[in-house]
Write an enzyme that holds these catalytic residues in place. Structure first.
Site: not given
Length: 261
Positions: A80, A126, A215-218
């Site tokens: 993603h 993913d 958020q931002g660690d994906s």
């Protein structure tokens, strides 16, 4: 139930505010309601200790996801994070603890492989592999294999890392943060997420919450036993009680990932 990509979309906005460098939104923004993470409850750590952790950035320098160096020119991340992105607009930043510094190496990306079955993070698959335009002379992290079942046992301590937000919807961290979370049982994760797949995913977190990716660690690493066992994928908010973080189960995709190395 609101699920967040971990954690991508919110982190992009946070990166703009915190770093002032984000100018390009990811092409995968259409899946924003499907995913979210940064390291909540973590502490500052160094790429000297974790030399294989990297972050993904736009060509103008804005950080939007994490990743793991698994070969001299190969980075594993979440699908993603890069689905729909061009290689030319993507950079991999290595050995930079402080996003506002110029330390380390900024590598170009020559190819992006996204698992062909990927549709949304909460549907599984993913995972993605980036091929770098330059070799990074650094230790890299081995992948968990299908025989590494013990690494996925409930209660196994795992390390999470990232430059994402430190609270859901908050500001992105300037520095690399890390924390330890226990792997949860499949039953626990299935209770939290009706779409949970024990084949495609693994969860980690404390029952009471408090520590999580955000958020931002994906795309960043979930590490146990000296191996990459997961890539940060999604969750309900960040660090909420009863809702552990969800990670792509690397062992399931071992053959497909190694085919790209």
């Amino acid at each position: 139930m609101a699920k967040t990509l971990r954690r991508l979309i919110t982190s992009l906005a946070a990166a703009v505010a915190a770093v002032g460098l984000m100018t390009t939104a990811p092409a995968s923004a259409s899946t924003a309601d499907d995913v979210s993470p940064f390291v909540v409850g973590g502490s500052r750590v160094s790429t000297s200790t974790y030399p294989w952790v990297v972050y993904l950035a736009t060509s103008s320098g804005g950080q939007f996801c994490g990743g793991t160096l698994v070969g001299a020119t190969k980075v594993v991340t979440a699908a993603h994070c890069v689905s729909g992105r061009s290689a030319s607009s993507t950079r991999v930043v290595h050995r930079r603890d402080d996003k506002q510094s110029t330390a380390g190496t900024v590598a170009t990306v020559s190819r992006i492989w996204v698992h062909p079955s990927y549709r949304t993070a909460s549907s599984g698959y993913d995972v993605a592999v980036l091929t770098l335009g330059t070799s990074l002379p650094s230790p890299y992290l081995p992948l968990a294999t299908p025989s590494d079942t013990a690494l996925y046992a409930a209660g196994t301590n795992a390390t999470i890392l990232g430059w994402g937000t430190t609270s859901s919807g908050g500001s992105a961290s300037r520095y690399l943060l890390g924390a330890t979370v226990p792997v949860t049982s499949d039953a626990t994760c299935r209770t939290a997420y009706s779409n949970y797949s024990a084949t495609a995913m693994v969860c980690a977190g404390y029952p009471q919450g408090g520590v999580d990716t955000c958020q931002g660690d994906s795309g960043g690493p979930l590490v146990a036993g000296g191996k990459l066992i997961g890539a940060t994928s999604f969750g309900r908010g960040c660090a909420q009680a009863g809702y552990p973080g969800v990670y792509s189960r690397i062992a399931t995709y071992y053959s497909e990932i190694t085919a790209q190395l």
